[in-house]
Design a protein around this motif. Structure first.
Motif, PDB file in Angstrom:
ATOM      1  N   ARG A   1     -22.796  -6.492 -23.654  1.00 38.44           N
ATOM      2  CA  ARG A   1     -23.184  -7.245 -22.464  1.00 38.44           C
ATOM      3  C   ARG A   1     -22.641  -8.666 -22.564  1.00 38.44           C
ATOM      4  N   ASP A   2     -22.667  -9.383 -21.458  1.00 39.51           N
ATOM      5  CA  ASP A   2     -22.160 -10.759 -21.456  1.00 39.51           C
ATOM      6  C   ASP A   2     -22.910 -11.625 -22.454  1.00 39.51           C
ATOM      7  N   GLU A   3     -24.215 -11.408 -22.563  1.00 34.69           N
ATOM      8  CA  GLU A   3     -25.009 -12.225 -23.478  1.00 34.69           C
ATOM      9  C   GLU A   3     -24.753 -11.879 -24.943  1.00 34.69           C
ATOM     10  N   ASP A   4     -24.017 -10.802 -25.199  1.00 29.81           N
ATOM     11  CA  ASP A   4     -23.735 -10.398 -26.574  1.00 29.81           C
ATOM     12  C   ASP A   4     -22.471 -11.026 -27.134  1.00 29.81           C
ATOM     13  N   VAL A   5     -21.671 -11.655 -26.280  1.00 24.90           N
ATOM     14  CA  VAL A   5     -20.364 -12.149 -26.726  1.00 24.90           C
ATOM     15  C   VAL A   5     -20.302 -13.666 -26.643  1.00 24.90           C
ATOM     16  N   ASP A   6     -19.344 -14.234 -27.339  1.00 26.53           N
ATOM     17  CA  ASP A   6     -19.157 -15.684 -27.348  1.00 26.53           C
ATOM     18  C   ASP A   6     -18.430 -16.135 -26.089  1.00 26.53           C
ATOM     19  N   PRO A   7     -18.560 -17.407 -25.720  1.00 29.33           N
ATOM     20  CA  PRO A   7     -17.823 -17.935 -24.570  1.00 29.33           C
ATOM     21  C   PRO A   7     -16.319 -17.675 -24.727  1.00 29.33           C
TER      22      PRO A   7
END
Length: 517
Positions: A282-288
């Motif tokens: 998910r988006d919240e699982d990865v770094d910017p």
């Protein structure tokens, strides 16, 4: 043809909806949910060119794999997954730019499906279905690498293989959604990161793992291919009005060998997969700056529908012809030459076309001009457009003035060469053209002049109620704006060939044309 429909399934361009539903397991729930939440709901007018009649329904469900979806939907209730989809999820559809609101859609309005299926833990499936591996002993978990229980047996077994199960699910889709027109198939993403500990006790040895690890994830692509090939070449999956399967085609292909790019340049970095190795991150699982797995899948799917030759027809807000005068398919039965000398050509010289939205010239992007319309005739001698004028008081309608009457005994077709403000082209046939026939004497519009045409006109003439309300475009044979005995006389002349280009008795129009100019 995918068009807006009301809750009964009837075509309704003004208030109807087009339902698009996802079907599959947990990955589908995540990926289609990302498509809806991060793209569809937050779109601003004009919705990135998307059709505002679309309703997106996320039918993916955790832990519901191929075996769950192949359950026969004989009864649509809460006891099976199809009932849950129809009763609960269709009430929670999302529309472009709809924010957090929801729009209910009826099964008769669902016309497109994105599907991604999987047989979870194929080695266990072999154990539970001893006949799955033809000619082999039942496969045990410890023997999941046994060649007898590997590709292609687990895929193409006649009854328990993944292809057979896909076909069963597709039949169910046709049953639950009567107006289904297009189903798009995707296969699994890369499964090489899977590393499940079975039952938290025993490590499943390679090539086993969570869900659908490698090589099963890769091999599942051949199942989707096999289904599509079966319909295209083998004749085993009829579709259309009387078919038991819907039309099927490829959706985006998501498999790549980890960080090695596939032919489309797609890769699967480790951060794009959850710790279980089976689900996209998910988006919240990865770094910017990193693209999550969910986003990668959703972006490809969003762009696929916008560019696919079939899907873009209904996915995008493409312009279309909503009406014309004369109407599409009309056959002019009136005289083709003046009744006095037979020298002056007669016939339709003006056509009005109304579009559903503002449109512009395809080449210049400016106002419509004479070059914005191509005229063709089955006889090869069509008139040309000499003037294009907006119709006063009718938005997006234009009157075309022709260089002369349309060709008698033939079909004449007008093809607009236009686009909308977003650059979307006119929808495909039959929404992109106006076809008008010209057959003098064909009073009943049957595309053939026969005795019933004379009887039709004569019967109306002696019936005061019919004569007083007779449509001039059908009965005013001599084109003098009055229906009287002179029209019967002129019809008889046309059939004999008096003061006309030929004798029109027992003449048929050629087959009505299809396709583009």
């Amino acid at each position: 043809m995918i068009v807006p429909r009301d809750f009964t399934g009837a075509v309704d361009h003004d208030n109807g909806l087009i339902g698009i539903v996802s079907i599959g397991f947990s990955n589908v729930r995540q990926e289609f949910g990302d498509l809806i939440e991060d793209r569809i709901q937050d779109l601003q007018t004009p919705f990135d060119g998307l059709n505002d009649k679309l309703v997106f329904v996320n039918g993916g469900k955790d832990n519901n794999t191929m075996c769950d979806w192949e359950v026969d939907p004989v009864v649509i209730d809460s006891s099976n997954i199809w009932g849950e989809l129809v009763i609960e999820k269709l009430d929670d559809g999302k529309v472009p730019g709809g924010g957090v609101g929801f729009t209910a859609v009826d099964p008769d309005q669902v016309q497109a499906v994105w599907i991604k299926m999987v047989i979870a833990r194929p080695w266990k499936y072999c154990t539970e279905h001893p006949n799955f591996c033809e000619g082999a002993d039942p496969c045990a978990p410890a023997l999941c690498g046994d060649p007898a229980c590997r590709f292609p047996n687990w895929m193409d077994h006649s009854t328990d293989g993944e292809i057979a199960k896909y076909k069963t699910v597709l039949k169910h889709i046709r049953t639950v959604f009567p107006n289904i027109a297009q189903v798009f198939l995707s296969s699994r993403m890369y499964g090489g990161y899977a590393n499940e500990v079975d039952g938290a006790v025993e490590q499943i040895p390679p090539p086993c793992g969570q869900g659908s690890p490698e090589p099963w994830a890769y091999e599942s692509g051949f199942s989707a291919q096999g289904v599509i090939k079966s319909q295209a070449f083998d004749g085993g999956m009829d579709f259309g009005a009387i078919g038991v399967h819907p039309y099927v085609a490829w959706a985006p292909y998501y498999w790549a060998n980890g960080t090695t790019p596939n032919p489309d340049g797609l890769t699967w970095e480790c951060w794009q997969v959850c710790a279980d190795g089976a689900h996209p991150s998910r988006d919240e699982d990865v770094d910017p700056g990193q693209t999550s797995g969910q986003t990668q899948v959703a972006d490809l799917l969003y762009d696929f529908f916008k560019t696919h030759a079939l899907a873009s027809e209904w996915y995008l807000e493409r312009p279309l012809i909503v009406s014309s005068t004369p109407p599409d398919g009309f056959i002019d039965p009136l005289e083709d030459r003046d009744g006095e000398t037979g020298l002056i050509p007669q016939g339709i010289t003006e056509i009005t076309i109304e579009f559903d939205k503002p449109v512009f010239d395809l080449g210049t992007g400016g106002p419509l001009v004479i070059g914005s319309f191509v005229v063709a005739s089955t006889g090869g001698s069509p008139p040309t457009v000499t003037a294009v004028d907006p119709v006063v008081g009718v938005p997006d309608a234009y009157k075309l003035t022709l260089s002369g009457p349309i060709e008698p005994g033939q079909w004449t077709t007008v093809f607009p060469q236009i686009k909308d403000a977003e650059g979307n082209l006119l929808r495909s046939d039959p929404w992109n053209r106006v076809v008008i026939g010209f057959l003098p004497g064909d009073v009943d519009g049957s595309a053939k002049t026969e005795k019933p045409d004379h009887a039709n006109l004569s019967g109306c003439l002696i019936n005061p109620q019919c004569a007083s309300s007779a449509p001039m475009e059908r009965y005013d044979i001599d084109r003098d704006a009055d229906f009287d005995a002179a029209d019967k006389t002129r019809l008889e002349e046309l059939l004999r060939g008096d003061n006309s280009s030929q004798a029109w008795v027992n003449v048929s129009l050629p087959a009505q044309p299809v396709g583009g100019p």
